[in-house]
Write a protein that holds these residues in place. Structure first.
Motif, PDB file in Angstrom:
ATOM      1  N   LYS A   3      -8.725   5.642  20.074  1.00  0.00           N
ATOM      2  CA  LYS A   3      -7.421   6.288  20.366  1.00  0.00           C
ATOM      3  C   LYS A   3      -7.226   6.068  21.698  1.00  0.00           C
ATOM      4  N   ASP A   4      -8.280   5.973  22.540  1.00  0.00           N
ATOM      5  CA  ASP A   4      -8.260   5.719  23.972  1.00  0.00           C
ATOM      6  C   ASP A   4      -8.042   4.329  24.389  1.00  0.00           C
ATOM      7  N   ASP A  61      -4.394   7.798  27.353  1.00  0.00           N
ATOM      8  CA  ASP A  61      -4.266   8.111  25.787  1.00  0.00           C
ATOM      9  C   ASP A  61      -3.015   7.345  25.293  1.00  0.00           C
ATOM     10  N   ASN A  62      -2.357   6.703  26.088  1.00  0.00           N
ATOM     11  CA  ASN A  62      -1.076   5.943  25.513  1.00  0.00           C
ATOM     12  C   ASN A  62      -0.912   4.762  26.301  1.00  0.00           C
ATOM     13  N   GLU A  63       0.038   3.732  25.729  1.00  0.00           N
ATOM     14  CA  GLU A  63       0.221   2.629  26.310  1.00  0.00           C
ATOM     15  C   GLU A  63       1.100   2.477  27.433  1.00  0.00           C
ATOM     16  N   ILE A  64       2.018   3.608  27.671  1.00  0.00           N
ATOM     17  CA  ILE A  64       2.806   3.523  28.718  1.00  0.00           C
ATOM     18  C   ILE A  64       1.938   3.791  30.149  1.00  0.00           C
ATOM     19  N   ALA A  65       0.838   4.742  29.878  1.00  0.00           N
ATOM     20  CA  ALA A  65      -0.032   4.677  31.254  1.00  0.00           C
ATOM     21  C   ALA A  65      -0.813   3.565  31.299  1.00  0.00           C
ATOM     22  N   VAL A  66      -1.023   2.663  30.113  1.00  0.00           N
ATOM     23  CA  VAL A  66      -1.637   1.648  30.677  1.00  0.00           C
ATOM     24  C   VAL A  66      -0.755   0.332  31.286  1.00  0.00           C
ATOM     25  N   GLU A  67       0.439   0.342  30.946  1.00  0.00           N
ATOM     26  CA  GLU A  67       1.374  -0.516  31.657  1.00  0.00           C
ATOM     27  C   GLU A  67       1.586  -0.003  32.903  1.00  0.00           C
ATOM     28  N   ASN A  68       1.609   1.360  33.454  1.00  0.00           N
ATOM     29  CA  ASN A  68       2.006   1.777  34.520  1.00  0.00           C
ATOM     30  C   ASN A  68       0.813   1.536  35.672  1.00  0.00           C
ATOM     31  N   LEU A  69      -0.332   1.509  34.740  1.00  0.00           N
ATOM     32  CA  LEU A  69      -1.503   1.303  35.708  1.00  0.00           C
ATOM     33  C   LEU A  69      -1.713  -0.376  36.062  1.00  0.00           C
ATOM     34  N   THR A  70      -1.307  -0.869  35.294  1.00  0.00           N
ATOM     35  CA  THR A  70      -1.406  -2.428  35.191  1.00  0.00           C
ATOM     36  C   THR A  70      -0.364  -2.933  36.224  1.00  0.00           C
ATOM     37  N   LYS A  71       1.154  -2.184  36.149  1.00  0.00           N
ATOM     38  CA  LYS A  71       2.026  -2.783  37.226  1.00  0.00           C
ATOM     39  C   LYS A  71       1.389  -2.235  38.719  1.00  0.00           C
ATOM     40  N   PHE A  72       0.923  -0.918  38.676  1.00  0.00           N
ATOM     41  CA  PHE A  72       0.388  -0.745  39.986  1.00  0.00           C
ATOM     42  C   PHE A  72      -0.762  -1.538  40.585  1.00  0.00           C
ATOM     43  N   ALA A  73      -1.603  -2.119  39.941  1.00  0.00           N
ATOM     44  CA  ALA A  73      -2.620  -3.112  40.221  1.00  0.00           C
ATOM     45  C   ALA A  73      -1.974  -4.311  40.469  1.00  0.00           C
ATOM     46  N   LYS A  74      -1.037  -4.745  39.822  1.00  0.00           N
ATOM     47  CA  LYS A  74      -0.595  -6.051  40.097  1.00  0.00           C
ATOM     48  C   LYS A  74       0.316  -6.261  41.467  1.00  0.00           C
ATOM     49  N   VAL A  75       0.985  -4.888  41.842  1.00  0.00           N
ATOM     50  CA  VAL A  75       1.773  -4.743  43.092  1.00  0.00           C
ATOM     51  C   VAL A  75       0.930  -4.840  44.198  1.00  0.00           C
TER      52      VAL A  75
END
Length: 197
Positions: free
Chosen positions: A59-60, A33-47
């Motif tokens: 809103k999600d 439910d927030n953009e920071i979580a999206v960024e963290n998941l994206t970084k995890f996936a790229k690593v």
């Protein structure tokens, strides 16, 4: 494909839950439910060299991560296990019981940092606590369960005896052993990598 509802969860739980699900699934869809979580998941996936797609629905946000055929961890595991190269010695050093200058936020961040350590594929070899960092290894700590998990999984945990005495906490030590500054210096000198939150 597995779907995880991680709305309302604090960092790093959406990443941790997604990582755990990907051990059994090739594709995981995580709702946050927030953009920071999206960024963290994206970084995890790229690593990890995974494929990642995200979209907003109301809103999600929905973040879909796919492992594909190849995992980035393979080379690291292969190098350590099959090439007879020694795993670099990693030592985490705690000089405080908080991260940063704000004590309230710093306590939350430190708790999150130690919890995140328990979820890493490769655990540190040693954890050294000195100055106010020794408060983390005593009964006053909110992270004792995570520290005990790390200790049970081979992480050596030591706390400065002088520091424990200074704060009158020697009798309250709950995890690891007591050490001295000479030993702390030796441990840090022999480390290949030192992490200081």
């Amino acid at each position: 494909m597995k779907t995880l509802d991680c709305r309302g969860l604090e960092c790093p739980l959406p990443v941790v839950k997604t990582k755990e699900a990907l051990k059994e699934e090739n594709v995981v869809s995580t709702i946050v439910d927030n953009e920071i979580a999206v960024e963290n998941l994206t970084k995890f996936a790229k690593v990890k060299n995974y494929t990642v797609n995200s979209k907003k629905e109301g809103k999600d946000y929905i973040v879909e991560i796919s492992k594909g055929d190849e995992e980035a961890d393979f080379e690291v595991e292969y190098t350590y296990a099959d090439c007879s190269l020694a795993k670099p010695k990693t030592v985490v050093v705690f000089a405080s019981n908080v991260m940063g200058s704000n004590p309230d936020l710093g306590a939350i961040l430190m708790k999150s940092f130690i919890f995140s350590l328990t979820k890493q594929d490769v655990l540190p070899d040693e954890m050294i606590f000195y100055n106010e960092g020794v408060k983390i290894t005593t009964t006053k700590s909110e992270t004792l369960e995570d520290l005990k998990y790390l200790a049970d999984n081979g992480v050596e945990i030591v706390s400065c005896g002088t520091c424990l005495d200074f704060f009158h906490l020697k009798e309250e030590l709950q995890v690891g052993s007591v050490t001295n500054m000479y030993d702390i210096v030796e441990r840090m000198e022999k480390a290949d990598k030192i992490i200081k939150p």
